[in-house]
Scaffold this motif. Structure first.
Motif, PDB file in Angstrom:
ATOM      1  N   VAL A 233      55.320  17.351 -17.613  1.00  0.00           N
ATOM      2  CA  VAL A 233      53.880  17.311 -17.530  1.00  0.00           C
ATOM      3  C   VAL A 233      53.379  15.720 -17.835  1.00  0.00           C
ATOM      4  N   ARG A 234      52.680  15.215 -17.123  1.00  0.00           N
ATOM      5  CA  ARG A 234      51.943  13.855 -17.129  1.00  0.00           C
ATOM      6  C   ARG A 234      50.261  14.359 -17.075  1.00  0.00           C
TER       7      ARG A 234
ATOM      8  N   VAL B  61      59.795  20.649 -12.692  1.00  0.00           N
ATOM      9  CA  VAL B  61      58.735  20.237 -11.793  1.00  0.00           C
ATOM     10  C   VAL B  61      57.932  19.027 -12.170  1.00  0.00           C
ATOM     11  N   THR B  62      57.963  17.820 -11.704  1.00  0.00           N
ATOM     12  CA  THR B  62      56.853  16.750 -12.125  1.00  0.00           C
ATOM     13  C   THR B  62      55.725  17.148 -11.736  1.00  0.00           C
ATOM     14  N   THR B  63      54.723  17.432 -12.849  1.00  0.00           N
ATOM     15  CA  THR B  63      53.476  17.866 -12.622  1.00  0.00           C
ATOM     16  C   THR B  63      52.325  17.132 -13.121  1.00  0.00           C
TER      17      THR B  63
ATOM     18  N   VAL C 235      48.207  14.949  -0.424  1.00  0.00           N
ATOM     19  CA  VAL C 235      47.865  16.345   0.037  1.00  0.00           C
ATOM     20  C   VAL C 235      48.416  16.481   1.704  1.00  0.00           C
ATOM     21  N   ASP C 236      48.003  15.406   2.167  1.00  0.00           N
ATOM     22  CA  ASP C 236      48.181  15.273   3.677  1.00  0.00           C
ATOM     23  C   ASP C 236      49.507  14.848   4.233  1.00  0.00           C
TER      24      ASP C 236
ATOM     25  N   ALA D 158      49.432   7.357 -11.298  1.00  0.00           N
ATOM     26  CA  ALA D 158      50.419   8.600 -11.348  1.00  0.00           C
ATOM     27  C   ALA D 158      50.732   9.108 -10.033  1.00  0.00           C
ATOM     28  N   LEU D 159      49.528   9.419  -9.256  1.00  0.00           N
ATOM     29  CA  LEU D 159      49.723   9.815  -7.886  1.00  0.00           C
ATOM     30  C   LEU D 159      50.640   8.856  -7.104  1.00  0.00           C
ATOM     31  N   ASP D 160      50.787   7.425  -7.247  1.00  0.00           N
ATOM     32  CA  ASP D 160      51.702   6.598  -6.665  1.00  0.00           C
ATOM     33  C   ASP D 160      53.246   7.059  -7.063  1.00  0.00           C
ATOM     34  N   ALA D 161      53.263   7.585  -8.065  1.00  0.00           N
ATOM     35  CA  ALA D 161      54.560   8.011  -8.448  1.00  0.00           C
ATOM     36  C   ALA D 161      55.122   9.247  -7.777  1.00  0.00           C
ATOM     37  N   ARG D 162      54.373   9.790  -6.734  1.00  0.00           N
ATOM     38  CA  ARG D 162      54.609  11.006  -6.397  1.00  0.00           C
ATOM     39  C   ARG D 162      55.198  12.327  -6.993  1.00  0.00           C
ATOM     40  N   PRO D 163      54.191  12.775  -7.793  1.00  0.00           N
ATOM     41  CA  PRO D 163      54.646  13.885  -8.229  1.00  0.00           C
ATOM     42  C   PRO D 163      54.969  15.187  -7.585  1.00  0.00           C
TER      43      PRO D 163
END
Length: 220
Positions: free
Chosen positions: A33-34, A3-5, A75-76, A45-50
């Motif tokens: 884990v990042r 899981v990418t986290t 989240v939405d 990092a959020l742009d990479a869609r974990p």
């Protein structure tokens, strides 16, 4: 595939000594884990869609306005969010975050042994736990009852008779989740446990975290 986290550990208030051990435990559990403490790096990092975002004992205001927008958007549209321990002491000035968690930290008594009452074993984070789980922690009190939100599913409670200094009146949610986490289809999981480094070497607590992350990632 693991899981990418994305694990955010920035603190702008109290900093827990357990953070390095907690991150190490997540890596030992096999998650990709990042870890970041930099708001700009968190946004990238959020742009990479974990698959899951973990706020691991964050405290205070840890995001920029742009970071808030990106986390809400994540989240939405269905992203998974896991808050651990002091994540409930985070972003007090951001109403969206308070709504996501469904409760905010108020206070805690002294760090001491106590008992968790597990009332829902039909969840990956609690299915392995006994009905009465002896644990040592800070036993957070909250400013409100998360069950005021009808989308909240409480999995475990603090047994206030098992420790000193509780103020919530006996009915004391400690671990809960939301699926979905309105206004979008994302999943949210929160555990108030995890104050001390020792918790992250406890096999039962590690399995608790692993179940939470797999569930938030829809891997169960």
């Amino acid at each position: 595939m693991p899981v990418t986290t994305l694990v955010h550990t920035r603190t702008a208030d109290y900093r827990h000594d357990s953070i390095p051990g907690a991150v190490g435990a997540l890596r030992a559990l096999g998650f990709d884990v990042r870890r970041t403490e930099d708001p700009a790096e968190f946004e990238r990092a959020l742009d990479a869609r974990p698959e899951v975002v973990v706020f691991l004992s964050t405290s205070g205001d840890v995001l920029t306005p742009a970071g808030r927008e990106r986390l809400a958007a994540y989240v939405d549209v269905g992203g998974g969010f896991v808050g651990v321990h002091a994540a409930a002491c985070t972003e007090y000035g951001w109403p969206y975050y308070g709504g996501l968690l469904a409760a905010r930290f108020d206070r805690h008594p002294a760090y001491q042994p106590g008992r968790v009452r597990v009332t829902d074993h039909d969840h990956p984070a609690t299915q392995h736990l006994p009905h009465r789980w002896e644990f040592t922690d800070e036993w957070y009190d909250f400013r409100s009852d998360p069950r005021e939100d009808p989308t909240v599913r409480v999995l475990a409670y603090a047994d206030e008779s098992s420790y000193e200094g509780a103020t919530m009146g006996g009915d004391h949610p400690l671990v809960w989740c939301r699926d979905p986490a309105p206004p979008g289809p994302g999943r949210m999981f929160y555990t108030a446990l995890g104050h001390a480094t020792e918790a992250y070497s406890d096999p039962a607590f590690r399995a608790h975290l692993a179940g939470a992350i797999h569930w938030a990632a829809r891997r169960t």
